[in-house]
Motif scaffolding. Structure first.
Motif, PDB file in Angstrom:
ATOM      1  N   TYR A  90      35.782  67.441  55.732  1.00  0.00           N
ATOM      2  CA  TYR A  90      35.752  66.059  55.267  1.00  0.00           C
ATOM      3  C   TYR A  90      36.293  65.944  53.841  1.00  0.00           C
ATOM      4  CZ  TYR A  90      32.923  64.658  59.308  1.00  0.00           C
ATOM      5  OH  TYR A  90      32.481  64.369  60.578  1.00  0.00           O
ATOM      6  N   VAL A  97      43.865  61.905  51.948  1.00  0.00           N
ATOM      7  CA  VAL A  97      44.047  60.447  51.849  1.00  0.00           C
ATOM      8  C   VAL A  97      44.356  60.052  50.409  1.00  0.00           C
ATOM      9  CG1 VAL A  97      42.876  58.228  52.094  1.00  0.00           C
ATOM     10  CG2 VAL A  97      42.603  59.981  53.849  1.00  0.00           C
ATOM     11  N   ILE A 175      36.830  56.726  57.369  1.00  0.00           N
ATOM     12  CA  ILE A 175      37.263  57.664  58.416  1.00  0.00           C
ATOM     13  C   ILE A 175      36.180  58.703  58.672  1.00  0.00           C
ATOM     14  CG2 ILE A 175      38.959  59.422  59.004  1.00  0.00           C
ATOM     15  CD1 ILE A 175      41.022  57.833  57.418  1.00  0.00           C
ATOM     16  N   HIS A 179      34.075  59.071  62.205  1.00  0.00           N
ATOM     17  CA  HIS A 179      34.098  60.349  62.909  1.00  0.00           C
ATOM     18  C   HIS A 179      32.697  60.928  63.023  1.00  0.00           C
ATOM     19  CE1 HIS A 179      34.403  64.745  63.283  1.00  0.00           C
ATOM     20  NE2 HIS A 179      35.485  64.500  63.997  1.00  0.00           N
TER      21      HIS A 179
END
Length: 219
Positions: A90, A97, A175, A179
């Motif tokens: 993560y 990103v 995100i 997830h």
């Protein structure tokens, strides 16, 4: 005795200016190289240690392990377990990103790199002697730190750079949350996970960097 004889040339007068200029160049070195190398080495070791705890990406995107949560509490429980298991993945996703957002906005990337360079060359790795002099004015370490903090606050919170960073982090966090809520964690071996992991590696780097930066300022 010949009156036209020239006086002997003293060899010391030729070497003194060169020696003094070399000493002056050494004393005005803009960065403490050993301290800078120590911090870079710590950063590299910490990053390598943290990435060693990364889970396989095939586990992260296993389509057979996704299902809709039945309740908000179940989604929250999934997010908590997946954060504990996939935390390095993560963090890598958030960094990706953020990097893509900065690469798509070169001006913001240039501003952040300039700010980082100012912190490194003006405070973190600058020798204590001689003091910082800009436009004929001498700045103490406290004044330099205050100016850099104010500059950082201005860049992050009062320009488009701050909004870009916040938006990128929000997209990455969204995100991760989606997830984590839809990834079923029952097949993950959470009990085999070390309690320290990537978090301890990052904290050890931050602590080591602080220790290294202190002697670097005093060198």
């Amino acid at each position: 005795m010949d009156s036209n004889a020239s006086p002997p040339i003293l060899p010391l007068s030729a070497g003194q200016p060169a020696a003094s200029s070399a000493a002056g160049a050494a004393s005005t070195a803009p960065i403490s190289t050993p301290a800078f190398r120590r911090v870079i080495s710590r950063l590299s070791d910490s990053t390598r240690r943290s990435l060693s705890n990364r889970r396989p990406w095939s586990e992260l995107i296993d389509r057979s392990a996704f299902s809709r949560p039945d309740s908000v509490s179940e989604a929250t429980s999934r997010v908590r377990k997946n954060l504990s298991y996939f935390r390095v993945n993560y963090l890598t996703l958030l960094a990706a990103v953020l990097a893509l957002s900065l690469l798509s906005h070169p001006f913001s990337l240039l501003v952040l790199l300039s700010l980082l360079g100012a912190w490194c060359f003006l405070y973190l790795f600058r020798p204590a002697d001689p003091p910082l002099v800009i436009l004929g004015r001498t700045f103490s370490d406290r004044e330099t730190l205050g100016a850099l903090v104010l500059l950082t606050v201005f860049v992050v919170f009062l320009t488009s750079v701050g909004s870009l960073l916040i938006s990128a982090l929000m997209v990455g966090a969204a995100i991760v949350a989606v997830h984590g809520a839809f990834r079923v964690p029952e097949d993950l071996f959470l009990d085999d996970q070390e309690p320290g992991g990537a978090g301890s590696g990052l904290l050890s780097f931050l602590g080591g960097a602080a220790v290294s930066a202190g002697p670097a300022v005093g060198v």
